[in-house]
Structure formats: C-alpha cells, structure tokens
Motif scaffolding. Structure first.
Motif, PDB file in Angstrom:
ATOM      1  N   PHE A  70      -3.110  -4.970  -5.399  1.00  0.00           N
ATOM      2  CA  PHE A  70      -2.433  -3.772  -4.878  1.00  0.00           C
ATOM      3  C   PHE A  70      -2.558  -3.811  -3.360  1.00  0.00           C
ATOM      4  N   SER A  71      -1.680  -3.105  -2.728  1.00  0.00           N
ATOM      5  CA  SER A  71      -1.730  -3.091  -1.269  1.00  0.00           C
ATOM      6  C   SER A  71      -1.456  -1.688  -0.742  1.00  0.00           C
ATOM      7  N   PHE A  72      -2.341  -1.240   0.117  1.00  0.00           N
ATOM      8  CA  PHE A  72      -2.148   0.046   0.803  1.00  0.00           C
ATOM      9  C   PHE A  72      -2.078  -0.242   2.289  1.00  0.00           C
ATOM     10  N   SER A  73      -1.291   0.546   2.994  1.00  0.00           N
ATOM     11  CA  SER A  73      -1.187   0.283   4.427  1.00  0.00           C
ATOM     12  C   SER A  73      -1.435   1.551   5.244  1.00  0.00           C
TER      13      SER A  73
ATOM     14  N   ALA B  51      -5.695  -4.720  -1.313  1.00  0.00           N
ATOM     15  CA  ALA B  51      -5.592  -5.162   0.079  1.00  0.00           C
ATOM     16  C   ALA B  51      -5.253  -3.986   0.986  1.00  0.00           C
ATOM     17  N   PHE B  52      -5.722  -4.082   2.207  1.00  0.00           N
ATOM     18  CA  PHE B  52      -5.398  -3.060   3.197  1.00  0.00           C
ATOM     19  C   PHE B  52      -4.620  -3.709   4.325  1.00  0.00           C
ATOM     20  N   GLU B  53      -3.418  -3.237   4.541  1.00  0.00           N
ATOM     21  CA  GLU B  53      -2.565  -3.815   5.579  1.00  0.00           C
ATOM     22  C   GLU B  53      -2.653  -2.976   6.854  1.00  0.00           C
TER      23      GLU B  53
ATOM     24  N   LEU C  91      -9.624  -2.622   0.468  1.00  0.00           N
ATOM     25  CA  LEU C  91      -9.909  -1.183   0.503  1.00  0.00           C
ATOM     26  C   LEU C  91     -10.874  -0.816  -0.627  1.00  0.00           C
ATOM     27  N   GLU C  92     -11.995  -0.230  -0.255  1.00  0.00           N
ATOM     28  CA  GLU C  92     -12.992   0.191  -1.255  1.00  0.00           C
ATOM     29  C   GLU C  92     -12.685   1.615  -1.731  1.00  0.00           C
ATOM     30  N   ASN C  93     -13.396   2.011  -2.772  1.00  0.00           N
ATOM     31  CA  ASN C  93     -13.304   3.371  -3.319  1.00  0.00           C
ATOM     32  C   ASN C  93     -11.915   3.718  -3.858  1.00  0.00           C
ATOM     33  N   VAL C  94     -11.249   2.737  -4.412  1.00  0.00           N
ATOM     34  CA  VAL C  94      -9.959   2.990  -5.081  1.00  0.00           C
ATOM     35  C   VAL C  94     -10.216   3.047  -6.586  1.00  0.00           C
ATOM     36  N   ILE C  95      -9.753   4.101  -7.209  1.00  0.00           N
ATOM     37  CA  ILE C  95      -9.895   4.200  -8.669  1.00  0.00           C
ATOM     38  C   ILE C  95      -8.750   3.403  -9.298  1.00  0.00           C
ATOM     39  N   VAL C  96      -9.120   2.404 -10.112  1.00  0.00           N
ATOM     40  CA  VAL C  96      -8.119   1.581 -10.799  1.00  0.00           C
ATOM     41  C   VAL C  96      -8.264   1.837 -12.291  1.00  0.00           C
ATOM     42  N   TYR C  97      -7.154   2.173 -12.943  1.00  0.00           N
ATOM     43  CA  TYR C  97      -7.270   2.534 -14.361  1.00  0.00           C
ATOM     44  C   TYR C  97      -5.980   2.284 -15.126  1.00  0.00           C
TER      45      TYR C  97
END
Lengths: 265, 319
Positions: free
Chosen positions: A256-259, A59-61, A99-105
């Motif tokens: 996950f959340s990025f702001s 998520a993008f805050e 949010l696109e283009n996030v590497i999740v691993y």
C-alpha cells in the motif's frame, strides 16, 4: 422566623442532599468475554488452516512531516517524565520509507465461520503520559486492560460510535480497568481528556485477520485460501483498499502507499 | 432612603445580588473555557472528582474541576440570596423569583453532572448551556428588582412614536439574543463551530452549500448574528433618538451596542483563529453579558412605560 423561611431552608437542604446522591460510573471491568466472534452457528475456525500469507510494506511517498513536539507543561509530572520517544507525536511515524501504525485487515471474513476470542487481554498502558501501544487491533469481547503506570491521574475515554462509549478515571498509579468492546469498530479512538495529546486508536474485529504495520511499514496477515478485500487505515492518511486472492499456502505481496501530498489536499 | 425602599429589603441584598450576577457571568466564562479546551470529560465522575473533593489541578482537570468549584460557589451564593430574599423581601413576586433562581441553579448543577455521566449528550449539554443563560437572567433581574432605582419607583415615559413600542422592541431584542445564544450552544455542542471555515463569506459565497447539518447550524448562527445586530441597532437608535436623557435606558442601550461590536469581532476571530481558546470563550461570555444587559433594558422599558414622564426622577434613579 417566618414559616416560609423555614420551608425554603428545608427545601434547599433536602434538594441539595438529593443532588449530591447522584452519580455513577461506567467502569465495565468484570464483564465476561463471549466465547467466540464471527457468524453465529458456524464451525469454529482453526487458525492452523490459515496457510496463506498476505504481506507487504505500507510505503510512504514524499517527505514525512516533522514529528510535532508535545507541550506537556499542563502536568508537571508529564513534563518531568517525558522521554525523547514520548514527547513527540506518533501520528506519522515513518521508518525506512514505510508508514507505521497502519491497521491492515480483511474487510469481510469468510462466511459461515466463527472465530474463537483470545482469552489473553490486550493491554494498553499509560506510561510517561503516553499510550502504549499507540495503535492496536483486537477481537470483539477480547479483554482490553487499561493500566495506569503514571504517578498522575488519567481518564480513559473510549470515543465509540458503534460500541458503548466509556469514560473511566484512573486516579492512582497501578490502577487497572477492563473495557468490554462487543461490536466491530474501526477506528475506535481512545483519548485522555486530562492530557489532550494522549490518544490511541483501536481496531475491533469479529475475526482474527488483522494487524498493525510495524518498523519499515511491514505487515503480514495469515489467511485461509480465498479472495479478500484488504483494507489499510491510517489515522491521518485515511483508508485504502485492494483485492487479493491467496491459494493454498502461497504468499502474496501486497503493498500500500500513502503520500504526504494526499493528506495536504 | 425612602420608607418604601426600607420595607422592601436592604441595599446589602441588592449588592449581594449584583455580586452573584458578576460571579455568574464569570461562571459562564469558566464554563465556556471547559468547552473551548474540550475538557468536559477530563473528570469522569460526579459529584466527586476522581473520588475526591479536590483532585490535582492538572491538564483538563484544571478547567473542569475549576468550573465545578466556581459553580459550587455560585450555588452557595444563590442559596444565601434565596434565604436573604425570602427573609427580608416584602414583595412576594421577588421572593418567588429568588426561589426560581435557586431551583434553576440546582437543576443546572444536576444537568452538569448528567452531562458528565452520560458523556456530553447534545440535548443535556445544550440544556445546561441554555439554563446557564436563563439563571444569569434571573439573578440579573433580582439585582435590578432589589436596586434602589427600581424600588424608589421608575420614572414614567410616554412613547410618542408610532409602530412598535419601546418595551416590545426591547423584548424582541432580548428574545432574539436568547434564541441566538441557543443557536450558539447548539453550534458548540454539535461541533459546528468550524463547519464554515471562512469569514465573512461562507465557502467563498454569501449562502453556503448546505452539505451537512453542521453547515446549516453554523450558518443559522451567522444569520442570527445579523438579526440580533439589527435589533440592537434598532433599539439603540430608537433610545438615542427619543430617550437619550433617560440614563437608565440610554446606558444599557449604549453598552449593548458597544458589546455587540465586540461580540461580532470575537465571532469572526473564533472562526479565523480556528476556535482559539481565548476568543471562543470570550465570545460565549460576551453573549451572556449582552443578554443580561438586554434583560435590564427590557425590564426598565416595561417598568417605565405607560406613565407620565417625570424627568426629575429619571436622573436620580440609575443603578
């Protein structure tokens, strides 16, 4: 003519020729991929046993920053071939609040397993003076093929810290080069020094448990039962981690959340 | 024109050496553009560029290949300068100096190639930057030594003041500038230019917290700037006070003093504009010109020391 003049002239000629004979390249095409990654000596992991799923939304805050327009006038071809998609920065790409283009691993793969390296190459194309894809993941020693679909020249500069740095020139449309990456590295920046706006990020892993968030910030990882530390990394907003446990064939939702505010701090 | 001058070469050689010096200063500016625009690896191969002698001059290639072209031109000029000097110059030490300049430019070209091939390793890139300044000093010296003013014989001056002599003071200033340029090169090639983001304070303090080597390098450069400015003011005030009538001392001292004011402004602008290309590159080039001016001043101060003062000759021998 004095002897010393003849000596000086001859020395200059010989040294100039010697200097001109230097050089070399760093094209790593043709390196054979290793058969497997992960812990040496363990059983080869069968992806069919990865019955659990961890999925969710990045998520993008807040209000996403406006996509910066790219000034391409330094190369008339790039300026001419720009499209609405390629002429804006992909640094922050938000769709449906995700949010696109996030590497999740998975930070650490289950111990004692080895993982087969896919034979299919990861392809990164330079088209419209733009890298496609912008962010991708791959396994160590999986072939990475870089193509130039543009009628202009590019250099592919892999800014590796763990792997061997690479800088290859592709002067002609249609050129292809293979790059060998034999160590884990996240993130691995790739950029073109000719066209400074062109950049891409790779995640190179010794296991197959990695992905990149797509439209709406959605992602999904197939995992064998166990407890994992899941990492989400974004080029602007950095890294976040969470623990998760999956049992059997259950599906766990892990968001996950990025702001925008966090990046401004 | 004196017989002595005719024996030691021609005015043409001096003018050619001057031209080579100007071209070298321009080359340092163009080299600064390469780092300021981060185009050092836009051409990944060497000695050719994308396998060509002349690739399309687009994007970063314009700066990197442009730098190679100007460098090749300066190399060519240096070859001619060396041959010309060796063929016509009577003074063996001047001939040797020209050969040293040739080997310096040759080494410089090879270092430039190596820094591209090995993807800008700090040690090679720094050596490349420092040798550029050294080569510039060599060609400036050649221009000075082949000048009519030098070859006709410098006026002699008697240093009446107690303490450090003028040649030693000028030498100290030149050494301080050179060390400062090395620090500047270290700062550029370790990407420490914005390690301290504010100016004139450092993180709002006089002494910054040394949390990283980059901050230490950046602060050392600022400290170096203070020392260099101090030595230049000291040198200028000494010359203005005691040797003002010697134009060949006063002019370079005044030039150096004016340039250091410009240089401090450019250094501040480099930080305040977050390394904008124009002030950053001008800062590099101005540093080189200050060094060249200081070298001229130092050599003249040495050349004029230890002799009787002959005012009549001083006024007619400036270059």
């Amino acid at each position: 003519m004095p002897k010393r003049l003849v000596f000086v002239c001859s020395s200059i000629l010989v040294l100039a020729l010697a200097a001109a004979c230097g050089g070399g390249g760093n094209d790593t095409s043709g390196l054979p991929p290793a058969p497997a990654g992960g812990a040496p000596g363990g059983a080869t992991f069968d992806m069919a046993t990865a019955t659990g799923t961890v999925s969710g939304k990045i998520a993008f805050e807040g209000t996403p920053p406006p996509a910066a327009r790219i000034q391409m006038s330094a190369d008339p071809y790039c300026a001419m071939s720009a499209t609405p998609e390629t002429s804006v920065s992909e640094e922050v790409k938000v769709s449906d609040g995700g949010l696109e283009n996030v590497i999740v691993y998975v930070k650490t793969a289950p111990a004692g397993l080895t993982f087969a390296t896919p034979a299919a190459p990861i392809v990164i194309d330079q088209k419209g003076c733009h890298y496609s894809p912008h962010v991708f993941t791959m396994m160590v020693r999986q072939p990475l093929e870089v193509r130039n679909s543009d009628m202009t020249l590019h250099n592919i500069h892999v800014w590796a810290e763990t792997n061997t740095p690479v800088n290859i020139g592709q002067a002609v449309q249609g050129m292809k080069n293979n790059i060998n990456l034999d160590k884990e590295e996240v993130p691995l920046p790739i950029r073109c020094d000719v066209h400074r706006w062109m950049n891409s990020f790779a995640g190179v892993f010794s296991h197959p448990f990695h992905t990149v968030s797509g439209a709406g910030g959605a992602y999904s990882l197939k995992l064998p039962p166990g407890t994992y530390e899941i990492v989400a990394w974004h080029e602007k907003y950095g890294m976040k981690t969470q623990m998760v446990t999956v049992a059997g064939s259950e599906t766990k939702d892990l968001g996950f959340s990025f702001s925008a505010a966090a990046a401004a701090d | 024109m004196s017989r002595h001058f005719l024996e030691g070469g021609s005015i043409g050689l001096h003018r050619f050496a001057l031209f080579t010096s100007f071209c070298t200063a321009f080359l340092i500016f163009v080299g600064g553009l390469v780092t300021s625009t981060e185009s050092g690896l836009a051409v990944p191969d060497w000695p050719l560029s994308y396998g060509m002698f002349f690739p399309p001059m687009v994007g970063g290639i314009f700066y990197e290949h442009g730098h190679r072209m100007v460098a090749a031109f300066v190399g060519f000029l240096t070859v001619i300068l060396t041959i010309w000097t060796c063929a016509t110059e009577k003074r063996a030490w001047v001939r040797r100096l020209s050969v040293a300049a040739f080997f310096a430019v040759l080494t410089q070209g090879i270092l430039g190639g190596l820094t591209v091939i090995y993807l800008l390793p700090t040690a090679i890139s720094m050596t490349h930057a420092c040798l550029a300044q050294t080569f510039f000093c060599l060609v400036v010296s050649l221009a000075l030594f082949t000048s009519p003013g030098w070859k006709n014989g410098l006026p002699s001056v008697t240093d009446k003041s107690a303490g450090i002599g003028l040649p030693a003071l000028c030498g100290l200033t030149t050494a301080a500038i050179y060390l400062q340029l090395i620090l500047g090169a270290l700062m550029r090639h370790t990407d420490s230019g914005l390690a301290i983001p504010d100016f004139p304070l450092a993180f709002g303090r006089i002494i910054p917290p040394f949390n990283s080597p980059n901050i230490a390098i950046h602060f050392a450069h600022r400290l170096g700037a203070t020392i260099v400015t101090g030595t230049i003011i000291w040198t200028f005030s000494r010359i203005a006070r005691e040797f003002k009538s010697y134009r060949m001392l006063f002019r370079p001292a005044l030039t150096m003093f004016a340039l250091v004011v410009v240089q401090l402004t450019l250094g501040a602008l480099t930080v305040l504009t977050a390394k904008s290309v124009v002030p950053t590159t001008a800062h590099v080039a101005t540093g080189a010109v200050i060094l060249g001016t200081s070298v001229v001043l130092t050599l003249r101060a040495f050349g004029m020391s230890g002799h009787e003062w002959k005012p009549g000759r001083a006024r007619q021998s400036g270059i």
